[in-house]
Design an enzyme around this catalytic site. Sequence first.
Site, PDB file in Angstrom:
ATOM      1  N   TYR A 124      52.900   5.404  -5.524  1.00 11.41           N
ATOM      2  CA  TYR A 124      52.686   6.835  -5.750  1.00 11.41           C
ATOM      3  C   TYR A 124      53.924   7.404  -6.429  1.00 11.41           C
ATOM      4  CZ  TYR A 124      51.629  11.695  -5.425  1.00 11.41           C
ATOM      5  OH  TYR A 124      51.376  12.998  -5.779  1.00 11.41           O
ATOM      6  N   GLN A 186      44.836  12.978  -1.947  1.00 12.86           N
ATOM      7  CA  GLN A 186      43.660  12.303  -2.514  1.00 12.86           C
ATOM      8  C   GLN A 186      44.043  10.978  -3.177  1.00 12.86           C
ATOM      9  OE1 GLN A 186      44.702  15.357  -3.064  1.00 12.86           O
ATOM     10  NE2 GLN A 186      44.679  15.956  -5.221  1.00 12.86           N
ATOM     11  N   ASN A 209      55.535  15.011  -1.499  1.00 13.04           N
ATOM     12  CA  ASN A 209      55.698  16.219  -0.683  1.00 13.04           C
ATOM     13  C   ASN A 209      55.060  16.006   0.707  1.00 13.04           C
ATOM     14  OD1 ASN A 209      52.947  16.493  -1.127  1.00 13.04           O
ATOM     15  ND2 ASN A 209      53.175  18.059  -2.697  1.00 13.04           N
ATOM     16  N   SER A 233      63.081  15.890   0.007  1.00 17.78           N
ATOM     17  CA  SER A 233      64.457  15.388  -0.106  1.00 17.78           C
ATOM     18  C   SER A 233      65.445  16.211   0.718  1.00 17.78           C
ATOM     19  CB  SER A 233      64.896  15.420  -1.562  1.00 17.78           C
ATOM     20  OG  SER A 233      64.016  14.662  -2.325  1.00 17.78           O
ATOM     21  N   GLN A 255      69.738  18.412  -4.325  1.00 17.75           N
ATOM     22  CA  GLN A 255      68.582  18.090  -3.483  1.00 17.75           C
ATOM     23  C   GLN A 255      67.760  19.327  -3.165  1.00 17.75           C
ATOM     24  OE1 GLN A 255      67.776  14.627  -3.017  1.00 17.75           O
ATOM     25  NE2 GLN A 255      69.219  15.027  -4.668  1.00 17.75           N
ATOM     26  N   HIS A 258      64.744  20.058  -5.454  1.00 18.65           N
ATOM     27  CA  HIS A 258      63.514  19.252  -5.424  1.00 18.65           C
ATOM     28  C   HIS A 258      62.307  20.088  -5.016  1.00 18.65           C
ATOM     29  CE1 HIS A 258      64.183  15.135  -6.523  1.00 18.65           C
ATOM     30  NE2 HIS A 258      65.356  15.153  -5.924  1.00 18.65           N
ATOM     31  N   GLU A 322      68.638  11.771   4.970  1.00 22.99           N
ATOM     32  CA  GLU A 322      68.199  10.839   3.921  1.00 22.99           C
ATOM     33  C   GLU A 322      69.428  10.394   3.112  1.00 22.99           C
ATOM     34  OE1 GLU A 322      66.035  12.640   0.741  1.00 22.99           O
ATOM     35  OE2 GLU A 322      65.366  10.715  -0.057  1.00 22.99           O
ATOM     36  N   HIS A 323      70.228  11.389   2.688  1.00 23.32           N
ATOM     37  CA  HIS A 323      71.472  11.097   1.956  1.00 23.32           C
ATOM     38  C   HIS A 323      72.641  11.701   2.714  1.00 23.32           C
ATOM     39  CE1 HIS A 323      68.328  11.710  -1.235  1.00 23.32           C
ATOM     40  NE2 HIS A 323      68.727  10.498  -1.516  1.00 23.32           N
ATOM     41  N   ASP A 356      70.072   8.529  -7.146  1.00 26.32           N
ATOM     42  CA  ASP A 356      68.730   8.965  -7.537  1.00 26.32           C
ATOM     43  C   ASP A 356      68.268   8.270  -8.807  1.00 26.32           C
ATOM     44  OD1 ASP A 356      68.245  10.650  -5.475  1.00 26.32           O
ATOM     45  OD2 ASP A 356      68.553  12.512  -6.580  1.00 26.32           O
ATOM     46  N   GLU A 410      51.948 -19.208  32.851  1.00 22.55           N
ATOM     47  CA  GLU A 410      51.160 -18.036  32.407  1.00 22.55           C
ATOM     48  C   GLU A 410      49.690 -18.205  32.736  1.00 22.55           C
ATOM     49  OE1 GLU A 410      51.915 -17.063  28.278  1.00 22.55           O
ATOM     50  OE2 GLU A 410      53.765 -16.008  28.793  1.00 22.55           O
ATOM     51  N   HIS A 415      46.371 -23.753  26.396  1.00 23.40           N
ATOM     52  CA  HIS A 415      47.643 -23.841  25.648  1.00 23.40           C
ATOM     53  C   HIS A 415      48.378 -25.127  26.038  1.00 23.40           C
ATOM     54  CE1 HIS A 415      46.897 -19.599  24.986  1.00 23.40           C
ATOM     55  NE2 HIS A 415      47.955 -19.515  24.171  1.00 23.40           N
TER      56      HIS A 415
HETATM   57  N1  NAD Z   1      62.355  10.839   0.209  1.00 20.33           N
HETATM   58  C1  NAD Z   1      62.341  10.315  -0.979  1.00 20.33           C
HETATM   59  O1  NAD Z   1      62.661   9.152  -1.146  1.00 20.33           O
HETATM   60  C2  NAD Z   1      61.920  11.145  -2.158  1.00 20.33           C
HETATM   61  C3  NAD Z   1      62.076  10.646  -3.466  1.00 20.33           C
HETATM   62  C4  NAD Z   1      61.635  11.426  -4.540  1.00 20.33           C
HETATM   63  C5  NAD Z   1      61.020  12.652  -4.299  1.00 20.33           C
HETATM   64  N2  NAD Z   1      60.867  13.098  -3.020  1.00 20.33           N
HETATM   65  C6  NAD Z   1      60.160  14.342  -2.712  1.00 20.33           C
HETATM   66  O2  NAD Z   1      58.876  14.253  -3.321  1.00 20.33           O
HETATM   67  C7  NAD Z   1      58.349  15.556  -3.416  1.00 20.33           C
HETATM   68  C8  NAD Z   1      57.620  15.737  -4.730  1.00 20.33           C
HETATM   69  O3  NAD Z   1      56.828  16.860  -4.551  1.00 20.33           O
HETATM   70  P1  NAD Z   1      55.908  17.484  -5.643  1.00 20.33           P
HETATM   71  O4  NAD Z   1      55.135  18.572  -4.986  1.00 20.33           O
HETATM   72  O5  NAD Z   1      56.728  17.787  -6.835  1.00 20.33           O
HETATM   73  O6  NAD Z   1      54.958  16.313  -6.104  1.00 20.33           O
HETATM   74  P2  NAD Z   1      53.917  15.380  -5.356  1.00 20.33           P
HETATM   75  O7  NAD Z   1      53.388  14.482  -6.428  1.00 20.33           O
HETATM   76  O8  NAD Z   1      54.480  14.775  -4.148  1.00 20.33           O
HETATM   77  O9  NAD Z   1      52.747  16.341  -4.871  1.00 20.33           O
HETATM   78  C9  NAD Z   1      51.910  16.980  -5.775  1.00 20.33           C
HETATM   79  C10 NAD Z   1      50.500  16.983  -5.231  1.00 20.33           C
HETATM   80  O10 NAD Z   1      50.457  17.675  -3.983  1.00 20.33           O
HETATM   81  C11 NAD Z   1      49.161  18.197  -3.805  1.00 20.33           C
HETATM   82  N3  NAD Z   1      49.252  19.563  -3.299  1.00 20.33           N
HETATM   83  C12 NAD Z   1      50.027  20.557  -3.753  1.00 20.33           C
HETATM   84  N4  NAD Z   1      49.802  21.677  -3.032  1.00 20.33           N
HETATM   85  C13 NAD Z   1      48.865  21.369  -2.115  1.00 20.33           C
HETATM   86  C14 NAD Z   1      48.206  22.093  -1.067  1.00 20.33           C
HETATM   87  N5  NAD Z   1      48.480  23.368  -0.837  1.00 20.33           N
HETATM   88  N6  NAD Z   1      47.293  21.442  -0.301  1.00 20.33           N
HETATM   89  C15 NAD Z   1      47.030  20.133  -0.513  1.00 20.33           C
HETATM   90  N7  NAD Z   1      47.612  19.403  -1.491  1.00 20.33           N
HETATM   91  C16 NAD Z   1      48.512  20.020  -2.271  1.00 20.33           C
HETATM   92  C17 NAD Z   1      48.483  18.188  -5.152  1.00 20.33           C
HETATM   93  O11 NAD Z   1      47.406  17.308  -5.082  1.00 20.33           O
HETATM   94  C18 NAD Z   1      49.515  17.671  -6.119  1.00 20.33           C
HETATM   95  O12 NAD Z   1      48.962  16.745  -7.041  1.00 20.33           O
HETATM   96  C19 NAD Z   1      59.507  16.515  -3.228  1.00 20.33           C
HETATM   97  O13 NAD Z   1      59.380  17.075  -1.937  1.00 20.33           O
HETATM   98  C20 NAD Z   1      60.727  15.597  -3.285  1.00 20.33           C
HETATM   99  O14 NAD Z   1      61.775  16.102  -2.525  1.00 20.33           O
HETATM  100  C21 NAD Z   1      61.302  12.362  -1.962  1.00 20.33           C
HETATM  101  N1  HSO Z   2      66.468  12.712  -4.579  1.00 17.12           N
HETATM  102  C1  HSO Z   2      65.170  12.076  -4.582  1.00 17.12           C
HETATM  103  C2  HSO Z   2      65.047  11.322  -3.274  1.00 17.12           C
HETATM  104  O1  HSO Z   2      65.081  12.157  -2.197  1.00 17.12           O
HETATM  105  C3  HSO Z   2      64.951  11.130  -5.732  1.00 17.12           C
HETATM  106  C4  HSO Z   2      64.994  11.714  -7.105  1.00 17.12           C
HETATM  107  C5  HSO Z   2      64.228  11.385  -8.180  1.00 17.12           C
HETATM  108  N2  HSO Z   2      64.655  12.112  -9.221  1.00 17.12           N
HETATM  109  C6  HSO Z   2      65.655  12.841  -8.824  1.00 17.12           C
HETATM  110  N3  HSO Z   2      65.843  12.618  -7.543  1.00 17.12           N
HETATM  111 ZN    ZN Z   3      66.983  13.861  -6.264  1.00 21.02          ZN
END
Ligand code: NAD
Ligand code: HSO
Ligand code: ZN
Length: 429
Positions: A124, A186, A209, A233, A255, A258, A322-323, A356, A410, A415
Site C-alpha cells: 500500500y 477499500q 492514515n 507519522s 513530521q 504529514h 516512531e522516530h 524518510d 504429557e 507421539h
Molecule cells: N508510519 C509510517 O511508517 C508512515 C510512513 C509514511 C506515511 N505515513 C502516514 O501515512 C499517512 C498518509 O495519509 P494520507 O491521508 O495522505 O494517504 P493514505 O493513502 O493513507 O489515505 C488516503 C485514503 O484514505 C481514505 N480516506 C480519506 N478520508 C476518509 C474518510 N473520512 N473515511 C474513510 N476513508 C477515508 C481515502 O480512501 C483515501 O484514498 C499519513 O498519516 C502519514 O503520516 C506513515
Molecule cells: N515520515 C514518514 C514515516 O513516518 C515517511 C515519509 C515518506 N515521505 C516522507 N516521509
Molecule cells: Zn516523513
Amino acid sequence: MRKIINPAPDTWAALVKRPTKNLTELEPGILETLRLVEEQGDAALLQLAQKYDGVQLQSLLATGVEIEAAEAKVSQELKEAILQAYSNIQLFHTQQAEPVRQVETMSGVSCWRKSVAIEKVGLYIPGGTAPLFSTLLMLGVPARIAGCREVILCTPPAKDGSIHPAILYTASLLGITHIVKAGGAQAIAAMAFGTESVPAVYKIFGPGNQYVTVAKQLVSKTGVAIDLPAGPSEVLVMADESANPAFVAADLLSQAEHGADSQVVLLTTSEEVLQQVEQELEAQLSVLPRREFAAQALKNSLGIILGSRQEMLEFSNLYAPEHLILSISDFEVLLDGITNAGSVFLGHYSPESAGDYASGTNHTLPTNGNARAYSGVSLDSFVKKITFQYITREGLQNIGKTIETMAEAEGLEAHKNAVSIRLKELNRV
Ligand SMILES: NC(=O)c1ccc[n+]([C@@H]2O[C@H](COP(=O)([O-])OP(=O)(O)OC[C@H]3O[C@@H](n4cnc5c(N)ncnc54)[C@H](O)[C@@H]3O)[C@@H](O)[C@H]2O)c1
Ligand SMILES: N[C@H](CO)Cc1c[nH]c[nH+]1
Ligand SMILES: [Zn+2]
C-alpha cells in the site's frame, strides 16, 4: 504545541496517548467498507473511489501506456535522486539476509533455518495528501531482495484518475506492473479478500492514515498477515542546550506536515530551548505550503520540560516514538538506555528526513506506541523462516529416550510410539 512543565510521573501515561481517533469511533465505518469490497469486488472499489477520492475511474488498473508515459514526466534530477536512494536502501537491506547455519544439537541431530520469500505480497503506497513514492522504495526493494513472486501495488488515484508519475516510474524500476488505483480501507480489503482486478495476497505491507491502519488490523483477523501498525507519522526530539532551535523546529515540522493526525514531541530540560524552538516553529510554519496540516498537528503536540536527561529517556521509552532524534552533543551516553523507538537519529546533523528518503534504513515504522513491541519493515518482513531437521539412525538413538519420556508424561502415547517404533526396528538390525 501544548507546553508542560515538570509533569508528575503519574501523569505520563495520559501524556503518551496519541491524539488519533479511537478504534470504537473508526471501526464501524471501516467494517462496512471491508464488507462492501468482500461482497461486491471491483464494483465496490469503483464506488468508493468516487466517494473518498472524488474520482470516477474508467479502469482500476494502471495501463502499460500510463506506466511507460510516466518516465518522461519525471525530471532527470528526481530520477537520479530516486536511483541514489534505491542504491542505499538496497545496500542496507541486502546486508540483512541471514546465512543458513546448521546446528548439531546432539550427535546425529541437525537443525537449521532458512528464509523463504512470501510468494504473494501487497504494497500500500499512501497518496491521499502526498504521493509517497519513497514508500514504494521502502517496500519494493526488500520485496525484490527477498524474491517475492507476485507483488501487487495499491495507491489512491488523483482526482483525474491518474497515478503520480514518480510512483509509476519507481514501480517500473522495481519491475512492478500490477498497479491498482485504490486507496484507504477499500484497497486493504481488496488485497485481503481479492476482487476481479486484485488478486488476494498473503501479506499486506505499507503505512497509511488511520483508516488504512485500522483496516489492516481488522483484515489481519481474517487470515491475511500484515507488516505492522504504521499509522500517522510522529517524532520525538530530545534537545539539550547545544541544540540548534531552528534545526529542532525543522525536524518537528517535517513530521507534523504529514497530516493533521500526526504528533510531534519536544523534550528538554531547558525552558530557554523550548521558547526558542517555539519561536522557530512559528516562523518556519508560516512559509510552509502544507502549513494547515502542520498547524493542526502542532495543536495536538507537546513541548515538555523535564528535570533531567534520565527523565527524558524514561518518558521517551514510555512514549515509544516512531522516530527519536537526539539533538544532544554527547548523545553516545544515552544509546544503551533507549529501549523503545522505531528509528533513532543521532546528533545535530542527522535529520529524520534522511531516513524518510535516502540514507538506507526503512521508513515504514511502528507508530502509536507500537515501537514498544514491533520493529519497522526490513528484509525479514518479506520472508518466513522455515526450520528443517535431519536425524540419523544414531541421532534417534541418542535423542529417542528424551522424546519418549516427555511424550509419556504429557499422556500422548502416539507421539511416544512414533519414536519407539523406529527404535525397535533399529535395535532389531
Ligand atoms: N508510519 C509510517 O511508517 C508512515 C510512513 C509514511 C506515511 N505515513 C502516514 O501515512 C499517512 C498518509 O495519509 P494520507 O491521508 O495522505 O494517504 P493514505 O493513502 O493513507 O489515505 C488516503 C485514503 O484514505 C481514505 N480516506 C480519506 N478520508 C476518509 C474518510 N473520512 N473515511 C474513510 N476513508 C477515508 C481515502 O480512501 C483515501 O484514498 C499519513 O498519516 C502519514 O503520516 C506513515
Ligand atoms: N515520515 C514518514 C514515516 O513516518 C515517511 C515519509 C515518506 N515521505 C516522507 N516521509
Ligand atoms: Zn516523513
